[in-house]
Scaffold this motif. Structure first.
Motif, PDB file in Angstrom:
ATOM      1  N   GLU A  28     -11.564  -1.303  -2.004  1.00  0.00           N
ATOM      2  CA  GLU A  28     -12.300  -0.380  -1.127  1.00  0.00           C
ATOM      3  C   GLU A  28     -12.119  -0.771   0.336  1.00  0.00           C
ATOM      4  N   GLN A  29     -12.178  -2.067   0.622  1.00  0.00           N
ATOM      5  CA  GLN A  29     -12.019  -2.528   2.008  1.00  0.00           C
ATOM      6  C   GLN A  29     -10.593  -2.291   2.508  1.00  0.00           C
TER       7      GLN A  29
ATOM      8  N   ASP B 161      -5.922   7.262  10.971  1.00  0.00           N
ATOM      9  CA  ASP B 161      -6.826   7.752  12.018  1.00  0.00           C
ATOM     10  C   ASP B 161      -6.304   7.506  13.418  1.00  0.00           C
TER      11      ASP B 161
ATOM     12  N   HIS C  35      -8.582   0.136   1.510  1.00  0.00           N
ATOM     13  CA  HIS C  35      -8.481   1.580   1.766  1.00  0.00           C
ATOM     14  C   HIS C  35      -9.098   1.930   3.116  1.00  0.00           C
ATOM     15  N   GLU C  36     -10.278   1.389   3.402  1.00  0.00           N
ATOM     16  CA  GLU C  36     -10.938   1.670   4.681  1.00  0.00           C
ATOM     17  C   GLU C  36     -10.095   1.195   5.858  1.00  0.00           C
ATOM     18  N   LEU C  37      -9.552  -0.006   5.767  1.00  0.00           N
ATOM     19  CA  LEU C  37      -8.736  -0.546   6.855  1.00  0.00           C
ATOM     20  C   LEU C  37      -7.465   0.266   7.053  1.00  0.00           C
TER      21      LEU C  37
ATOM     22  N   TYR D 188       0.870  -1.173   0.000  1.00  0.00           N
ATOM     23  CA  TYR D 188       0.000   0.000   0.000  1.00  0.00           C
ATOM     24  C   TYR D 188       0.906   1.222   0.000  1.00  0.00           C
TER      25      TYR D 188
ATOM     26  N   LEU E 183      -6.964   3.430   6.226  1.00  0.00           N
ATOM     27  CA  LEU E 183      -7.331   4.734   6.783  1.00  0.00           C
ATOM     28  C   LEU E 183      -7.561   4.623   8.286  1.00  0.00           C
ATOM     29  N   PHE E 184      -8.251   3.585   8.699  1.00  0.00           N
ATOM     30  CA  PHE E 184      -8.548   3.406  10.114  1.00  0.00           C
ATOM     31  C   PHE E 184      -7.275   3.123  10.921  1.00  0.00           C
ATOM     32  N   HIS E 185      -6.479   2.158  10.467  1.00  0.00           N
ATOM     33  CA  HIS E 185      -5.331   1.704  11.247  1.00  0.00           C
ATOM     34  C   HIS E 185      -4.115   2.636  11.168  1.00  0.00           C
TER      35      HIS E 185
ATOM     36  N   LYS F 251     -14.219  -4.252  -4.856  1.00  0.00           N
ATOM     37  CA  LYS F 251     -14.704  -4.329  -3.472  1.00  0.00           C
ATOM     38  C   LYS F 251     -13.548  -4.545  -2.493  1.00  0.00           C
TER      39      LYS F 251
END
Length: 70
Positions: free
Chosen positions: A57-58, A69, A60-62, A34, A64-66, A54
């Motif tokens: 997208e998952q 954020d 990217h979300e993970l 990444y 961003l969170f880990h 899909k």
């Protein structure tokens, strides 16, 4: 759904962004890099075309969170 998602820094120098990641999807293991700009470089086989959007997208979300954020 991604399971057993793991990531670690790509470089020992923490000032250089980039992460190795791995996960399981449909009982198959996938690996990739990444990049800071959100680009994903697969280092294993890629998910099939219908699932890849899909999965990305998952990821990217993970990430961003880990990573971002915290």
């Amino acid at each position: 759904m991604l399971t057993h998602f793991q990531y670690k820094k790509l470089y020992e120098n923490t000032q250089i962004p980039g992460w190795n990641f791995s996960f399981y999807f449909k009982k198959q293991k996938f690996n990739g890099i990444y990049h800071q700009n959100g680009k994903i470089e697969w280092t294993s086989s890629t998910p099939n075309a219908e699932d890849e959007v899909k999965v990305i997208e998952q990821i990217h979300e993970l990430m961003l969170f880990h990573v971002y954020d915290h």
